[in-house]
Scaffold this active site. Structure first.
Site, PDB file in Angstrom:
ATOM      1  N   GLU A 125       0.820  -1.218   0.000  1.00 31.56           N
ATOM      2  CA  GLU A 125       0.000   0.000   0.000  1.00 31.56           C
ATOM      3  C   GLU A 125       0.853   1.268   0.000  1.00 31.56           C
ATOM      4  O   GLU A 125       0.421   2.316  -0.459  1.00 31.56           O
ATOM      5  CB  GLU A 125      -0.956   0.017   1.202  1.00 31.56           C
ATOM      6  CG  GLU A 125      -2.095  -0.963   1.124  1.00 31.56           C
ATOM      7  CD  GLU A 125      -3.122  -0.590   0.070  1.00 31.56           C
ATOM      8  OE1 GLU A 125      -2.744  -0.367  -1.094  1.00 31.56           O
ATOM      9  OE2 GLU A 125      -4.310  -0.550   0.412  1.00 31.56           O
ATOM     10  N   THR A 179      -4.918   8.158  -4.201  1.00 27.42           N
ATOM     11  CA  THR A 179      -5.316   8.058  -2.790  1.00 27.42           C
ATOM     12  C   THR A 179      -4.463   9.020  -1.965  1.00 27.42           C
ATOM     13  O   THR A 179      -4.943   9.624  -1.001  1.00 27.42           O
ATOM     14  CB  THR A 179      -5.114   6.607  -2.296  1.00 27.42           C
ATOM     15  OG1 THR A 179      -5.922   5.751  -3.091  1.00 27.42           O
ATOM     16  CG2 THR A 179      -5.499   6.446  -0.840  1.00 27.42           C
TER      17      THR A 179
HETATM   18  N1  HSE Z   1      -8.703   4.667   4.677  1.00 26.57           N
HETATM   19  C1  HSE Z   1      -8.137   4.920   3.393  1.00 26.57           C
HETATM   20  C2  HSE Z   1      -8.536   6.325   2.952  1.00 26.57           C
HETATM   21  C3  HSE Z   1      -8.633   3.917   2.410  1.00 26.57           C
HETATM   22  O1  HSE Z   1      -9.719   6.656   3.068  1.00 26.57           O
HETATM   23  O2  HSE Z   1      -7.674   7.071   2.501  1.00 26.57           O
HETATM   24  C4  HSE Z   1      -8.120   4.133   1.012  1.00 26.57           C
HETATM   25  O3  HSE Z   1      -8.668   3.124   0.171  1.00 26.57           O
END
Ligand code: HSE
Length: 306
Positions: A125, A179
Site C-alpha cells: 500500500e 489516494t
Molecule cells: N482509509 C483509506 C482512505 C482507504 O480513506 O484514505 C483508502 O482506500
C-alpha cells in the site's frame, strides 16, 4: 498456484483507516509461478493495466520484501487478471498486495499468521498511497468485516458480518486522482463534537456487525470528518445528494475508501432497487456508472490448481 483476491471497501463512514469489508464481487485472479531468480516478475494477463516494474507494483513490492526478509533463494512471477479498477476506492492495489503475501507464504511454506500477512500486504500500500494503511489489506486477507485496532503493534479483529446484507457498489466514471491526494485533504485536527459523533456511529456499526443487526450497521454509516472534507475538496462529487438518496431508500451509504466508488448497505430484497437508483442518479448527472450488487465475501482464497 492461483488465488482470487477480493475488492474491499474501507472506512464505511466513520471508520477511517480502521474499518474494512471484503466484497464477493469484483475480484482479481492472481497466479504465481516459482522462478529461479530472487526477484518478482509481473505480467498483466487481462483487464486494467497496472505497473509491471516489481518495485512499483503493489504485489511485486510485497514479493521483493518477503524474499529479502525471509532470505528466500527463489522468486515469483505474478500473473494478474486485473478486474478491480485501479483508483476506484475498491482496494485494487490491496487485492494484488494481499494475493502476493498469501502466495509467497503458501509457496515457500512460511507458516505466517493472518496478521503477518496483513503486515506484508500493507507494504504494498505504501507504493500506491504513500502510507501503509491497513483497512483494505486487512479485509482482503481476513474476509468479512475487519477492525484495525492498532498498527504498531499490529492488531486486527475480524468479524463475520450478517448474511442477509446486500452491498450495492456504484462505481462512477470519475477520476479521483491518487489516494495520496485524497489523504492530503483529511483534516489534521477534529473538534470534540465531531469526535463524539464519529465514535458513537463507529461503535454502533461495529456492534451491528457483531450482533448481526442490519439497522445498526446502516445507522453507523455516518461520518462528519473525512467524507465531508473530501466532498468539499471536490473529490466526492454529489456527496450530499448520494447520502440523501440512501436515506430515502432505507440504505446506509458511505464513500468506499477514498472514492469515487460509493457503497450502499441494504436488505437483499431491496438491492436491485438501490442499484437502479444509483444508475439513474449518475445518469442524471451525465456520468456513466458501473454497479455491482454483491455481499460481504471471503478473503484471498485458492482457486483450482491448473
Ligand atoms: N482509509 C483509506 C482512505 C482507504 O480513506 O484514505 C483508502 O482506500
Amino acid at each position: 498456484m492461483r488465488v482470487r483476491a477480493p475488492a474491499t471497501s474501507a472506512n464505511l463512514g466513520p471508520g477511517f483507516d480502521v474499518f474494512g469489508l471484503a466484497l464477493r464481487e469484483p475480484y482479481d485472479v492472481v497466479e504465481a509461478v516459482e522462478i529461479p531468480e530472487k526477484t518478482a516478475r509481473i505480467k498483466v494477463m487481462e483487464g486494467y493495466q497496472v505497473p509491471v516494474d516489481p518495485r512499483e507494483n503493489t504485489g511485486g513490492y510485497v514479493v521483493l520484501s518477503m524474499i529479502r526478509d525471509f532470505d528466500l533463494d527463489k522468486g515469483l512471477e505474478l500473473r494478474i487478471w486485473k478486474r478491480i479498477r485501479p483508483g476506484s476506492g475498491l482496494g485494487s492495489s490491496a487485492a494484488t498486495a494481499a494475493a502476493a503475501a498469501y502466495l509467497v507464504n503458501e509457496i515457500f511454506d512460511l507458516n505466517l499468521g493472518l496478521e503477518d500477512l496483513v503486515h506484508y500486504a500493507s507494504l504494498g500500500e505504501v507504493v500506491s498511497a504513500g502510507v501503509p494503511h491497513l483497512d483494505n489489506v486487512a479485509p482482503a486477507i481476513y474476509g468479512g468485516f475487519t477492525i484495525v485496532s492498532s498498527r504498531d503493534p499490529l492488531k486486527i479483529y475480524g468479524i463475520d458480518p450478517p448474511s442477509e446484507i446486500a452491498v450495492v457498489v456504484a462505481l462512477p466514471e470519475i477520476e479521483k486522482g491518487s489516494t495520496k491526494k485524497a489523504r492530503e485533504v483529511v483534516p489534521k485536527e477534529v473538534s470534540i463534537s465531531d469526535l463524539v459523533h464519529n465514535v458513537g456511529k463507529a461503535s454502533v456499526l461495529a456492534a451491528g456487525m457483531a450482533l448481526k443487526d442490519l439497522e445498526m450497521i446502516k445507522a453507523g454509516m455516518a461520518d462528519v470528518v473525512v467524507e465531508p472534507a473530501r466532498s468539499r475538496a471536490g473529490i466526492i462529487p454529489h456527496y450530499e445528494e448520494l447520502k440523501s438518496l440512501g436515506e430515502a431508500l432505507g440504505a446506509g451509504v458511505a464513500v468506499s475508501g477514498a472514492g469515487p466508488a460509493v457503497i450502499g448497505v441494504i436488505e437483499k430484497a431491496s438491492a436491485s432497487k438501490l442499484a437502479s437508483s444509483f444508475k439513474e442518479f449518475y445518469k442524471s448527472k451525465g456520468c456513466g456508472c458501473e454497479v455491482y450488487v454483491t455481499e460481504p465475501g471471503p478473503g484471498v482464497s485458492k482457486l483450482e490448481e491448473r
